[in-house]
Design a protein around this motif. Structure first.
Motif, PDB file in Angstrom:
ATOM      1  N   LEU A 290     -14.106   5.238  25.568  1.00 41.80           N
ATOM      2  CA  LEU A 290     -14.552   6.326  26.428  1.00 41.80           C
ATOM      3  C   LEU A 290     -16.047   6.227  26.719  1.00 41.80           C
ATOM      4  N   ARG A 291     -16.404   6.613  27.920  1.00 45.38           N
ATOM      5  CA  ARG A 291     -17.817   6.685  28.313  1.00 45.38           C
ATOM      6  C   ARG A 291     -18.171   8.089  28.792  1.00 45.38           C
ATOM      7  N   ARG A 292     -17.390   9.046  28.307  1.00 44.74           N
ATOM      8  CA  ARG A 292     -17.628  10.456  28.602  1.00 44.74           C
ATOM      9  C   ARG A 292     -17.164  11.261  27.382  1.00 44.74           C
ATOM     10  N   PRO A 293     -17.686  12.463  27.192  1.00 43.72           N
ATOM     11  CA  PRO A 293     -17.359  13.218  25.980  1.00 43.72           C
ATOM     12  C   PRO A 293     -15.876  13.591  25.887  1.00 43.72           C
ATOM     13  N   LEU A 294     -15.350  13.497  24.683  1.00 39.68           N
ATOM     14  CA  LEU A 294     -14.025  14.016  24.360  1.00 39.68           C
ATOM     15  C   LEU A 294     -14.233  15.108  23.318  1.00 39.68           C
ATOM     16  N   PRO A 295     -13.955  16.373  23.660  1.00 39.51           N
ATOM     17  CA  PRO A 295     -14.254  17.470  22.732  1.00 39.51           C
ATOM     18  C   PRO A 295     -13.534  17.379  21.394  1.00 39.51           C
ATOM     19  N   LEU A 296     -12.276  16.872  21.393  1.00 36.75           N
ATOM     20  CA  LEU A 296     -11.518  16.919  20.144  1.00 36.75           C
ATOM     21  C   LEU A 296     -10.543  15.752  20.047  1.00 36.75           C
ATOM     22  N   LEU A 297     -10.641  15.011  18.955  1.00 34.36           N
ATOM     23  CA  LEU A 297      -9.679  13.973  18.587  1.00 34.36           C
ATOM     24  C   LEU A 297      -8.985  14.426  17.314  1.00 34.36           C
ATOM     25  N   ILE A 298      -7.641  14.419  17.337  1.00 30.12           N
ATOM     26  CA  ILE A 298      -6.855  14.794  16.169  1.00 30.12           C
ATOM     27  C   ILE A 298      -5.969  13.615  15.801  1.00 30.12           C
ATOM     28  N   THR A 299      -6.031  13.191  14.540  1.00 23.92           N
ATOM     29  CA  THR A 299      -5.163  12.128  14.060  1.00 23.92           C
ATOM     30  C   THR A 299      -4.314  12.672  12.917  1.00 23.92           C
ATOM     31  N   LEU A 300      -3.009  12.396  12.976  1.00 27.16           N
ATOM     32  CA  LEU A 300      -2.046  12.948  12.031  1.00 27.16           C
ATOM     33  C   LEU A 300      -1.250  11.827  11.375  1.00 27.16           C
ATOM     34  N   GLY A 301      -1.142  11.856  10.055  1.00 26.35           N
ATOM     35  CA  GLY A 301      -0.390  10.822   9.359  1.00 26.35           C
ATOM     36  C   GLY A 301      -0.911   9.434   9.675  1.00 26.35           C
ATOM     37  N   SER A 302      -2.223   9.290   9.746  1.00 24.54           N
ATOM     38  CA  SER A 302      -2.838   8.046  10.203  1.00 24.54           C
ATOM     39  C   SER A 302      -2.887   6.992   9.103  1.00 24.54           C
ATOM     40  N   PRO A 303      -2.491   5.754   9.421  1.00 24.31           N
ATOM     41  CA  PRO A 303      -2.623   4.669   8.440  1.00 24.31           C
ATOM     42  C   PRO A 303      -4.041   4.119   8.339  1.00 24.31           C
ATOM     43  N   LEU A 304      -4.935   4.601   9.187  1.00 24.38           N
ATOM     44  CA  LEU A 304      -6.320   4.149   9.153  1.00 24.38           C
ATOM     45  C   LEU A 304      -7.068   4.879   8.043  1.00 24.38           C
ATOM     46  N   GLY A 305      -7.682   4.124   7.149  1.00 25.83           N
ATOM     47  CA  GLY A 305      -8.405   4.762   6.054  1.00 25.83           C
ATOM     48  C   GLY A 305      -9.269   3.766   5.316  1.00 25.83           C
TER      49      GLY A 305
ATOM     50  N   ASP B   4       2.701  13.325   0.503  1.00 22.23           N
ATOM     51  CA  ASP B   4       3.977  12.620   0.455  1.00 22.23           C
ATOM     52  C   ASP B   4       4.198  11.711   1.657  1.00 22.23           C
ATOM     53  N   ASP B   5       3.273  11.706   2.584  1.00 21.42           N
ATOM     54  CA  ASP B   5       3.366  10.816   3.741  1.00 21.42           C
ATOM     55  C   ASP B   5       2.815   9.454   3.331  1.00 21.42           C
ATOM     56  N   LEU B   6       3.708   8.529   3.057  1.00 23.12           N
ATOM     57  CA  LEU B   6       3.287   7.232   2.522  1.00 23.12           C
ATOM     58  C   LEU B   6       2.630   6.353   3.574  1.00 23.12           C
ATOM     59  N   VAL B   7       2.891   6.616   4.840  1.00 24.54           N
ATOM     60  CA  VAL B   7       2.250   5.854   5.909  1.00 24.54           C
ATOM     61  C   VAL B   7       0.783   6.222   6.017  1.00 24.54           C
TER      62      VAL B   7
ATOM     63  N   GLU C 168       0.834  -1.204   0.000  1.00 21.55           N
ATOM     64  CA  GLU C 168       0.000   0.000   0.000  1.00 21.55           C
ATOM     65  C   GLU C 168       0.874   1.261   0.000  1.00 21.55           C
ATOM     66  N   TRP C 169       1.948   1.242   0.776  1.00 21.10           N
ATOM     67  CA  TRP C 169       2.826   2.411   0.821  1.00 21.10           C
ATOM     68  C   TRP C 169       3.467   2.667  -0.538  1.00 21.10           C
ATOM     69  N   LEU C 170       3.888   1.604  -1.201  1.00 18.45           N
ATOM     70  CA  LEU C 170       4.463   1.764  -2.536  1.00 18.45           C
ATOM     71  C   LEU C 170       3.434   2.321  -3.521  1.00 18.45           C
ATOM     72  N   ASP C 171       2.215   1.818  -3.454  1.00 16.27           N
ATOM     73  CA  ASP C 171       1.159   2.302  -4.348  1.00 16.27           C
ATOM     74  C   ASP C 171       0.908   3.792  -4.138  1.00 16.27           C
TER      75      ASP C 171
ATOM     76  N   LEU D 124       1.109   5.394  14.097  1.00 16.90           N
ATOM     77  CA  LEU D 124       0.496   4.308  14.866  1.00 16.90           C
ATOM     78  C   LEU D 124      -0.271   4.864  16.056  1.00 16.90           C
ATOM     79  N   GLY D 125       0.200   5.968  16.619  1.00 12.00           N
ATOM     80  CA  GLY D 125      -0.502   6.605  17.728  1.00 12.00           C
ATOM     81  C   GLY D 125      -1.892   7.073  17.351  1.00 12.00           C
ATOM     82  N   ALA D 126      -2.121   7.350  16.053  1.00 11.97           N
ATOM     83  CA  ALA D 126      -3.465   7.714  15.598  1.00 11.97           C
ATOM     84  C   ALA D 126      -4.405   6.525  15.711  1.00 11.97           C
ATOM     85  N   VAL D 127      -3.903   5.337  15.398  1.00  8.62           N
ATOM     86  CA  VAL D 127      -4.713   4.125  15.538  1.00  8.62           C
ATOM     87  C   VAL D 127      -4.998   3.854  17.008  1.00  8.62           C
ATOM     88  N   VAL D 128      -3.979   4.019  17.850  1.00  6.77           N
ATOM     89  CA  VAL D 128      -4.145   3.825  19.295  1.00  6.77           C
ATOM     90  C   VAL D 128      -5.184   4.803  19.840  1.00  6.77           C
TER      91      VAL D 128
END
Length: 306
Positions: free
Chosen positions: A204-219, A249-252, A90-93, A192-196
């Motif tokens: 979570l069982r309580r509200p989280l106002p903001l989640l930020i994921t950067l360079g995430s391999p999840l898609g 350009d972030d292949l991950v 996938e990274w090569l593609d 990987l921290g984005a996946v974590v």
């Protein structure tokens, strides 16, 4: 508990929470200031050790990804090899399709052709692993010509191990989850921290106002997507806003468009925002490159601005 919890990515196993905080937090403050929130930026960095400060803490788990000879974990190595090869492909593609530098796109296309097994000079079919092709790309050799192969192997191994080894996954989630409390307003996960961070948000069982994921391999339609939990992949119910940013350009990083990942909106679910960065960097997968982006600074500034 910290107001901002930071979750690092791959290849950090010999670092520490303190050294990573010293790199991440000033960059985040710079992005917040650039986005027009100078007071919030000062609270993040200049006044961080005062009563006015915003406490931002790194949830460090890198040591849990180190392999020790004494460990007796039951790991299905065949599955790990298969997942690693598929992620590497996938990274090569991505390099061949969306890279911003034409010579690198062409090089990736040549590596894909070799990977698919054309006949060599001897007339025999040559079969290579995606790791070999990736190591030939300049993107992976940011620390010097000899660094590419080691980084590729480490990145693929750690990501695959987290996805396929329940013992490792549970250790990481327990370690990082212990840092998220009632005072936490923002969780920022990179690589990987984005996946974590995504998987923890589902706990979570309580509200989280903001989640930020950067360079995430999840898609959408990725190998990682089929291994994350829960299945099928879905927005975390208690997250109010989710921002997902990637560089071309972030292949991950997979396609960052959250609307594609979750085409059916969940009633009462988060506001989803995702897209590519507007400018390219020399090290597009580095966390510090992302943290300085105005897109991220604006979201954090709004979360703490009055």
């Amino acid at each position: 508990m910290a107001a901002i919890v930071l979750v690092h990515g791959i290849a950090q196993e010999y670092r520490s929470a303190h050294t990573l905080e010293e790199e991440w937090v000033p960059r985040l403050a710079r992005g917040v200031k650039a986005a027009g929130f100078p007071e919030v930026a000062d609270r993040l960095w200049k006044y961080r050790h005062t009563r006015r400060g915003i406490d931002a803490r790194m949830a460090f788990y890198g040591d849990l990804l180190r392999r020790h000879p004494s460990q007796s974990e039951m790991i299905d190595e065949d599955i790990q090899h298969e997942v690693t090869a598929r992620i590497g492909r996938e990274w090569l593609d991505r390099a061949a399709v969306r890279g911003s530098v034409p010579p690198e796109r062409q090089r990736a296309a040549r590596e894909i052709a070799r990977l698919e097994g054309g006949p060599g000079e001897t007339g025999r079919t040559v079969v290579l692993s995606p790791t070999c092709g990736l190591a030939g790309l300049r993107w992976f050799a940011a620390d010097g010509p000899g660094s590419a192969g080691g980084f590729v192997n480490k990145a693929l191994t750690q990501l695959t191990r987290y996805l396929t080894d329940d013992q490792t996954r549970n250790r990481v989630l327990d370690r990082v989850g212990a840092e998220i409390g009632f005072d936490t307003k923002v969780v920022i996960g990179h690589s990987l921290g984005a996946v974590v961070a995504y998987e923890l948000a589902h706990r979570l069982r309580r509200p989280l106002p903001l989640l930020i994921t950067l360079g995430s391999p999840l898609g959408p339609d990725t190998v990682v997507d089929s291994w994350v939990r829960p299945q099928p992949a879905q927005p975390p119910a208690f997250v109010e806003n989710w921002v997902n940013l990637a560089d071309r350009d972030d292949l991950v990083a997979a396609d960052p468009t959250l609307a594609r990942m979750f085409p059916v909106p969940t009633e009462g679910g988060p506001v989803l925002r995702g897209g590519y960065t507007g400018e390219h960097g020399a090290e597009p997968h580095k966390a510090c490159f992302y943290l300085q982006r105005r897109e991220i600074g604006r979201s954090v500034g709004l979360a703490f601005g009055v």
